[in-house]
Design an enzyme around this catalytic site. Structure first.
Site, PDB file in Angstrom:
ATOM      1  N   SER A  68       0.813  -1.217   0.000  1.00 21.32           N
ATOM      2  CA  SER A  68       0.000   0.000   0.000  1.00 21.32           C
ATOM      3  C   SER A  68       0.846   1.266   0.000  1.00 21.32           C
ATOM      4  CB  SER A  68      -0.927   0.025   1.221  1.00 21.32           C
ATOM      5  OG  SER A  68      -1.875  -1.006   1.158  1.00 21.32           O
ATOM      6  N   GLN A  69       0.258   2.340  -0.463  1.00 22.43           N
ATOM      7  CA  GLN A  69       0.868   3.661  -0.389  1.00 22.43           C
ATOM      8  C   GLN A  69       1.209   3.976   1.076  1.00 22.43           C
ATOM      9  OE1 GLN A  69      -1.805   6.782  -1.461  1.00 22.43           O
ATOM     10  NE2 GLN A  69      -0.277   8.406  -1.306  1.00 22.43           N
TER      11      GLN A  69
END
Length: 224
Positions: A68-69
């Site tokens: 994920s970011q």
């Protein structure tokens, strides 16, 4: 922490300030910031992606999944509102980065990954880095981890079409579920659900996100 890592933390803090109205906070909690600073994100990405490990965006990790970011990892960790020593559940271990951040916050982490190759890789990486308070299970996260419940917080790191009842049941009173809700291949809503002292559950939308879809029972619209 190298300069690229430090720049990433500064970028996350800036994005938190920009989205403070949606988030309900305008800065990273000290425990979240310290954990993000301590966890070496490059060790969780494939070798071909390591030059991009400290960029503030998701990266492919194989098997159709992503890491994920970092901004999203940060805000989901903070939205849990869990303190050191509390027990949390993660559905969707992936490469193990989110679990490592939670562990670095002092939490006892139980995490479930449906893809055996990813689960084994995450387990190995987490142990090599010394995060021995993370327990990794290979399996379908639809049923959670009932024998370890109740949990102070639950994070789901892939988009679900609806709220999974078994996970709500495994929250302790006062516990929080942080989950992206919506259709695959679309913009979803990052939501927080809080379980009241008498068992009632109230939720609210935080902001729009885009996650890969969950698989297994959690991803089926017709699962009871």
């Amino acid at each position: 922490m190298n300069s690229r890592h430090a720049s990433l933390i500064a970028e996350i803090e800036s994005e938190v300030r920009q989205t403070r109205q949606e988030l309900g906070f305008d800065r990273l909690a000290p425990a979240v910031r310290a954990a993000l600073s301590a966890v070496p994100r490059h060790t969780f990405v494939p070798p071909a992606q390591r030059d991009l490990a400290y960029a503030n965006h998701p990266l492919p990790i194989g098997n159709g999944q992503t890491i994920s970011q970092p901004y999203i990892v940060a805000i989901m960790s903070q939205l849990l509102q869990c303190g050191a020593g509390e027990r949390v559940l993660e559905i969707g271990t992936g490469c193990g980065y989110q679990a490592a951040v939670l562990a670095a916050m002092g939490l006892a982490v139980y995490t479930v990954e449906i893809v055996p190759e990813l689960a084994q890789r995450a387990r190995t990486t987490l142990l090599e880095l010394g995060y021995d308070q993370v327990q990794v299970r290979t399996g379908d996260g639809w049923q959670g981890w009932p024998e370890a419940a109740p949990f102070a917080g639950i994070i789901v790191t892939a988009a679900a079409p609806r709220i999974p009842k078994p996970l709500l049941e495994q929250l302790r009173p006062g516990g929080r579920l942080v989950i992206p809700v919506g259709a695959p291949e679309a913009i979803q809503d990052l939501c927080v659900y809080v379980k009241g002292l008498s068992g009632e559950v109230k939720g609210h939308r935080v902001l729009p996100v885009r996650f890969v879809p969950v698989t297994g029972g959690l991803g089926r619209q017709d699962t009871p």
